[in-house]
Scaffold this active site. Structure first.
Site, PDB file in Angstrom:
ATOM      1  CB  SER A 174      -0.866  -0.044   1.269  1.00  0.00           C
ATOM      2  OG  SER A 174      -1.986   0.786   1.156  1.00  0.00           O
ATOM      3  CB  CYS A 227       3.977   9.544   3.347  1.00  0.00           C
ATOM      4  SG  CYS A 227       2.632  10.190   2.378  1.00  0.00           S
ATOM      5  CB  ALA A 264       0.886  10.377  -1.480  1.00  0.00           C
ATOM      6  CD  GLN A 267      -1.889   7.164  -2.902  1.00  0.00           C
ATOM      7  OE1 GLN A 267      -1.032   7.558  -2.118  1.00  0.00           O
ATOM      8  NE2 GLN A 267      -3.055   6.670  -2.515  1.00  0.00           N
ATOM      9  CE1 TYR A 315      -3.146  14.595   2.980  1.00  0.00           C
ATOM     10  CE2 TYR A 315      -3.644  12.283   2.614  1.00  0.00           C
ATOM     11  CZ  TYR A 315      -3.010  13.282   3.336  1.00  0.00           C
ATOM     12  OH  TYR A 315      -2.242  12.951   4.428  1.00  0.00           O
ATOM     13  NE  ARG A 350      -5.625   3.687  -0.562  1.00  0.00           N
ATOM     14  CZ  ARG A 350      -4.772   3.179   0.340  1.00  0.00           C
ATOM     15  NH1 ARG A 350      -4.146   3.966   1.197  1.00  0.00           N
ATOM     16  NH2 ARG A 350      -4.524   1.881   0.386  1.00  0.00           N
ATOM     17  NE  ARG A 367      -1.198   0.410  10.339  1.00  0.00           N
ATOM     18  CZ  ARG A 367      -2.292   0.674  11.028  1.00  0.00           C
ATOM     19  NH1 ARG A 367      -2.182   1.302  12.196  1.00  0.00           N
ATOM     20  NH2 ARG A 367      -3.474   0.328  10.573  1.00  0.00           N
TER      21      ARG A 367
HETATM   22  C1  LIG Z   1       3.851   5.273   7.235  1.00  0.00           C
HETATM   23  C2  LIG Z   1       2.552   5.313   6.488  1.00  0.00           C
HETATM   24  C3  LIG Z   1       2.421   6.173   5.403  1.00  0.00           C
HETATM   25  C4  LIG Z   1       1.227   6.204   4.654  1.00  0.00           C
HETATM   26  N1  LIG Z   1       1.154   6.969   3.519  1.00  0.00           N
HETATM   27  C5  LIG Z   1       0.080   6.851   2.696  1.00  0.00           C
HETATM   28  C6  LIG Z   1       0.081   7.421   1.394  1.00  0.00           C
HETATM   29  O1  LIG Z   1       1.076   7.991   0.932  1.00  0.00           O
HETATM   30  N2  LIG Z   1      -1.053   7.303   0.667  1.00  0.00           N
HETATM   31  C7  LIG Z   1      -2.153   6.626   1.125  1.00  0.00           C
HETATM   32  O2  LIG Z   1      -3.149   6.558   0.418  1.00  0.00           O
HETATM   33  N3  LIG Z   1      -2.145   6.025   2.324  1.00  0.00           N
HETATM   34  C8  LIG Z   1      -1.062   6.101   3.097  1.00  0.00           C
HETATM   35  N4  LIG Z   1      -1.023   5.405   4.288  1.00  0.00           N
HETATM   36  C9  LIG Z   1      -2.157   4.543   4.627  1.00  0.00           C
HETATM   37  C10 LIG Z   1      -1.877   3.101   4.170  1.00  0.00           C
HETATM   38  O3  LIG Z   1      -1.697   3.002   2.783  1.00  0.00           O
HETATM   39  C11 LIG Z   1      -3.025   2.176   4.641  1.00  0.00           C
HETATM   40  O4  LIG Z   1      -4.197   2.579   3.972  1.00  0.00           O
HETATM   41  C12 LIG Z   1      -3.242   2.212   6.136  1.00  0.00           C
HETATM   42  O5  LIG Z   1      -2.020   2.223   6.845  1.00  0.00           O
HETATM   43  C13 LIG Z   1      -4.069   1.023   6.619  1.00  0.00           C
HETATM   44  O6  LIG Z   1      -3.427  -0.186   6.275  1.00  0.00           O
HETATM   45  P1  LIG Z   1      -2.540  -1.063   7.347  1.00  0.00           P
HETATM   46  O7  LIG Z   1      -3.447  -1.356   8.508  1.00  0.00           O
HETATM   47  O8  LIG Z   1      -2.150  -2.278   6.561  1.00  0.00           O
HETATM   48  O9  LIG Z   1      -1.385  -0.215   7.765  1.00  0.00           O
HETATM   49  C14 LIG Z   1       0.133   5.393   5.053  1.00  0.00           C
HETATM   50  C15 LIG Z   1       0.278   4.563   6.168  1.00  0.00           C
HETATM   51  C16 LIG Z   1       1.462   4.492   6.868  1.00  0.00           C
HETATM   52  C17 LIG Z   1       1.593   3.540   8.027  1.00  0.00           C
END
Ligand SMILES: Cc1cc2nc3c(=O)[nH]c(=O)nc-3n(C[C@H](O)[C@H](O)[C@H](O)COP(=O)(O)O)c2cc1C
Length: 364
Positions: A26, A29, A61, A103, A187, A235, A331
């Site tokens: 996924s 950032c 992103a 993305q 966003y 998304r 994560r």
């Molecule tokens: C460090 C970090 C950075 C993230 N950056 C973005 C991002 O750039 N774009 C986005 O759509 N979601 C971002 N997310 C959200 C994740 O893509 C994901 O939707 C969210 O963490 C839930 O999934 P998980 O439980 O597997 O972590 C970020 C999450 C984390 C932990």
């Protein structure tokens, strides 16, 4: 002999692009770029995760302009130097057999903030050295402490849509095979969709048709340069978790519209992020999966499930029961870049390990 490979580990095709399995890194950032330009950190981060066996690896992103960045250290793709870097990043991901995916984003009123590990207010005012004034559909700040964003004129909106298309054209040249528009987490695109942040009375506001206009025009402009052979994902935050905000019903309606138009190949079904007042009733493994499942069934468009998917069996169950077409992991992929290789072992699937890593196969 019967094939017992779980669907999670079977290849999947969108337009001309085939992924070796349905596990997606996924977007995440890293807040580690300078002037939108990535570096060795980004290379090793996504390179490691591609080598770990995921089918699709997303960049964080990646912003369409300097003003559209979440923080001064977010990744961007609006100039030639950045395009050269992103070409290397796409090649590094593809080198390990994963599909390189990008993305594409504009942070809207949530721009000009700081990395989560920096102590302080979390945002930068235009008077601070690295800060700037964010833009948004309406001059309503994300939270009362922040300066009100500049309300975009129709001309400004069209300029930003052109920026999305220009970034998509660069992404294609750089070798990315899937593009995802970031329409979630509060966003810019989400700010247009949500009645919480979009108070406009012109053609870009009002009812759901008005509020989806910016997304629709962006999709059209991006598809025109991205080409018909490559997949385009979106998304979405499928609920604002707020009274008066977007609901699951709205998300289904938006996705039906997107499905009818035929330009979007998958909805990456996330939630939340529009305002600090949101109330998420319960955050537990798979808590957002019902949105992916409902959109898939009711809007008739493939979906990705995301949010606290950590266990191999859980990921396999989501895909096997056709609750989503892809699982996006964030994560869990930080904790273990080799999550897909480990999940395969757990599910009794024989994956091709990178030959350089074969001696580690039995070491989990
Ligand atoms: C460090 C970090 C950075 C993230 N950056 C973005 C991002 O750039 N774009 C986005 O759509 N979601 C971002 N997310 C959200 C994740 O893509 C994901 O939707 C969210 O963490 C839930 O999934 P998980 O439980 O597997 O972590 C970020 C999450 C984390 C932990």
């Amino acid at each position: 002999m019967a094939d017992h490979t779980p669907l999670l580990f079977k290849p999947v095709k969108f337009r001309s692009v085939e992924a070796r399995n349905r596990i997606v890194v996924s977007p995440m950032c890293q807040y580690s770029a300078d002037n939108g330009l990535g570096n060795d950190w980004h290379i090793q981060n996504l390179g490691a995760r591609a080598a770990g066996g995921a089918g699709i690896v997303f960049t964080e992103a990646t912003h369409v302009s300097a003003a559209g960045r979440i923080t001064p250290h977010c990744l961007g793709l609006w100039n030639d130097e950045q395009e050269t870097f992103m070409t290397r990043l796409a090649a590094v991901i593809a080198r390990s057999g994963a599909v390189p995916a990008i993305q594409i984003a504009h942070a809207g009123r949530k721009a000009s903030t700081t990395a989560p590990w920096i102590q302080g207010s979390g945002f930068l005012t235009p008077d601070e050295p690295e800060g700037w004034l964010p833009v948004a559909p309406s001059a309503v700040a994300f939270s009362p402490e922040r300066p009100a964003p500049h309300e975009l004129s129709v001309g400004d909106i069209q300029g930003i849509i052109a920026d999305f298309a220009a970034t998509a054209a660069r992404a294609r040249r750089a070798g990315f095979k899937i593009a995802e528009l970031h329409g979630a987490h509060g966003y810019l695109i989400h700010e247009f969709l949500s009645p919480i942040s979009n108070l406009r009375t012109d053609q870009y506001g009002g009812d759901l048709t008005g509020r989806t206009r910016m997304l629709n025009e962006t999709i059209k402009a991006v598809r025109a340069v991205w080409g018909d052979d490559l997949p385009l994902f979106v998304r979405l935050s499928c609920t604002d978790w707020m009274e008066g905000g977007l609901t699951g019903d709205d998300a289904v309606q938006i996705c039906k519209m997107l499905a009818e138009r035929g330009d979007v190949d998958l909805i990456d079904a996330s939630t939340g992020g529009i305002a600090p007042a949101q109330k998420i009733p319960s955050i537990h493994p798979g808590y957002q999966v019902p949105f992916a499942e409902r959109i898939r069934n009711e809007a008739g468009i493939p979906t990705g499930a995301v949010g606290m998917i950590r266990e191999a069996d859980h990921a396999a169950e989501i895909i096997a029961n056709r609750r989503a077409d892809l699982v996006f992991l964030a994560r869990a992929m930080i904790a273990d870049p080799h999550w897909p290789l480990r999940a395969a072992q757990r599910l009794g699937v024989k994956l091709d390990w990178p030959p350089q890593y074969l001696r580690g196969e039995g070491a989990f």
